[in-house]
Design a protein around this motif. Structure first.
Motif, PDB file in Angstrom:
ATOM      1  N   SER A  67      43.194  35.960  47.349  1.00  0.00           N
ATOM      2  CA  SER A  67      42.524  34.818  46.707  1.00  0.00           C
ATOM      3  C   SER A  67      41.904  35.300  45.484  1.00  0.00           C
ATOM      4  O   SER A  67      41.450  34.723  44.538  1.00  0.00           O
ATOM      5  CB  SER A  67      41.628  33.955  47.596  1.00  0.00           C
ATOM      6  OG  SER A  67      40.717  34.648  48.482  1.00  0.00           O
ATOM      7  N   LEU A  68      41.116  36.635  45.495  1.00  0.00           N
ATOM      8  CA  LEU A  68      40.521  37.032  44.653  1.00  0.00           C
ATOM      9  C   LEU A  68      41.291  37.495  43.380  1.00  0.00           C
ATOM     10  O   LEU A  68      40.979  37.004  42.292  1.00  0.00           O
ATOM     11  CB  LEU A  68      39.669  38.428  45.092  1.00  0.00           C
ATOM     12  CG  LEU A  68      38.947  39.441  44.056  1.00  0.00           C
ATOM     13  CD1 LEU A  68      38.038  38.486  43.340  1.00  0.00           C
ATOM     14  CD2 LEU A  68      38.592  40.551  44.715  1.00  0.00           C
ATOM     15  N   TYR A  82      31.875  37.921  43.143  1.00  0.00           N
ATOM     16  CA  TYR A  82      32.995  38.267  44.037  1.00  0.00           C
ATOM     17  C   TYR A  82      32.779  39.519  44.538  1.00  0.00           C
ATOM     18  O   TYR A  82      33.481  39.922  45.685  1.00  0.00           O
ATOM     19  CB  TYR A  82      34.379  38.179  43.260  1.00  0.00           C
ATOM     20  CG  TYR A  82      35.062  37.132  42.899  1.00  0.00           C
ATOM     21  CD1 TYR A  82      35.675  36.171  43.965  1.00  0.00           C
ATOM     22  CD2 TYR A  82      34.826  36.405  41.590  1.00  0.00           C
ATOM     23  CE1 TYR A  82      36.263  35.010  43.563  1.00  0.00           C
ATOM     24  CE2 TYR A  82      35.514  35.335  41.454  1.00  0.00           C
ATOM     25  CZ  TYR A  82      36.015  34.479  42.227  1.00  0.00           C
ATOM     26  OH  TYR A  82      36.816  33.200  42.124  1.00  0.00           O
ATOM     27  N   ASN A 142      34.754  34.068  49.489  1.00  0.00           N
ATOM     28  CA  ASN A 142      35.021  34.712  48.179  1.00  0.00           C
ATOM     29  C   ASN A 142      33.855  35.186  47.671  1.00  0.00           C
ATOM     30  O   ASN A 142      33.671  36.088  46.802  1.00  0.00           O
ATOM     31  CB  ASN A 142      35.813  33.840  47.340  1.00  0.00           C
ATOM     32  CG  ASN A 142      37.349  33.514  47.862  1.00  0.00           C
ATOM     33  OD1 ASN A 142      37.958  34.481  48.153  1.00  0.00           O
ATOM     34  ND2 ASN A 142      37.907  32.598  47.528  1.00  0.00           N
TER      35      ASN A 142
END
Length: 332
Positions: free
Chosen positions: A36-37, A212, A252
């Motif tokens: 997802s990053l 993040y 996240n």
């Protein structure tokens, strides 16, 4: 896309170049192999593409890919039909425009001559291709190797089509893509190996990246940049989430600062200026409704964690600019 902030539904026509074999294969790998990053880079590109009535980023559609464009389009469509006070993607639009404006102002503040612009966590950023103010600047994009390779592959594939070739002309003096992980200790060394000069005027761009990182990693990045201020005129542009914002996606988002305008001076930065989404310099005519989330938060003390009217979290995004330069030293 036409004026979704005025309540009209945007047109949605995908470019033919998205359907070439090479580009489809690349985006398939992004959807199935990336975490997802890394995928957030394409999501940001989708936001820029679907707010193209205010953001000039002709390459954003190709870099976002069909899946993320369609997902965001459906959210925008739903928001418009429901007369939402905030339309999906508006934060990306305002943030992008704010950084564009501040980069140009920072380069102007250097009073002529070339400068370096370092974009950490560059993702699908295309400023080297779309900002004319970078014509005398050396650009360094830092991100994971697979992210930079995906971006390079798509941009090279785009040049094979006549319609896209005109968008692939570089505005910047030069562009260097530096494969590095900001969570490791060697990213500054890799930048230097790629040509970064620590004694040259530099703008550091940290857009959508700090939160993040873990607290220790984010602080280390900021300290490294602050230490660079000892040798040259430096401008830092960054966005920070407050603590409540990180709860939107605890898997996240990690690093936060409720008072980044106090944090940065403690690291050695000066002339620190903080803006919130909706402030006069972070509005761009996209946030007219006084009752939208961002305007409501601006009128509350920053110390509040929950809204007194409905108990919802006070999720804030702070836009920070700061600068520093060595005392009694001529700027190179």
């Amino acid at each position: 896309m036409s004026n979704q902030e005025n309540g009209s539904l945007p047109d949605f026509i995908l470019p033919d170049s998205l359907y070439t074999e090479t580009i489809r294969a690349v985006h398939s790998a992004v959807e199935h192999d990336w975490d997802s990053l890394r995928q957030s880079a394409c999501q940001t590109a989708a936001g820029r593409a679907l707010w193209k009535h205010v953001i000039h980023d002709p390459l954003a559609e190709l870099l976002a890919g069909e899946t993320y464009l369609k997902k965001l389009y459906e959210k925008i469509k739903k928001d418009i039909l429901n007369n939402a006070k905030e339309v999906s993607g508006v934060i990306i639009a305002v943030r992008t425009l704010w950084f564009d404006k501040k980069i140009e102002a920072a380069l102007t503040s250097f009073d002529g001559g070339g400068a370096q612009v370092v974009i950490l966590g560059a993702g699908m950023d295309t400023r080297a291709y779309r900002l004319s103010c970078l014509k005398d600047s050396n650009i360094y994009e830092v991100d994971f190797p697979e992210v930079l390779q995906m971006k390079t592959t798509i941009l090279e594939a785009a040049t094979e089509t006549t319609d896209e070739r005109k968008h692939h002309m570089m505005m910047a003096k030069s562009l260097n893509r530096v494969a590095a992980d900001l969570r490791q200790k060697d990213w500054l060394e890799k930048l230097q190996e790629s040509g970064l000069k620590l004694n040259k005027k530099t703008v550091w761009v940290l857009e959508g990246i700090l939160y993040y990182l873990s607290h220790s990693n984010a602080m280390e990045v900021l300290k490294i940049i602050a230490n660079n201020c000892k040798t040259t005129h430096t401008v830092l542009l960054a966005d920070f989430m407050n603590k409540q914002s990180t709860t939107m996606s605890s898997s996240n988002f990690h690093f936060y600062s409720d008072y980044p305008d106090q944090l940065l001076p403690s690291l050695g930065f000066s002339d620190v200026k903080l803006s919130q989404i909706g402030d006069p310099d972070a509005h761009f005519g996209l946030l007219h409704d006084p009752l939208n989330l961002f305007n409501k938060l601006r009128n509350l003390p920053r110390s509040l964690q929950t809204h007194p009217d409905d108990g919802t979290p006070c999720c804030r995004l702070y836009l920070l600019q700061a600068s520093a330069e060595p005392p009694n030293q001529t700027i190179l």
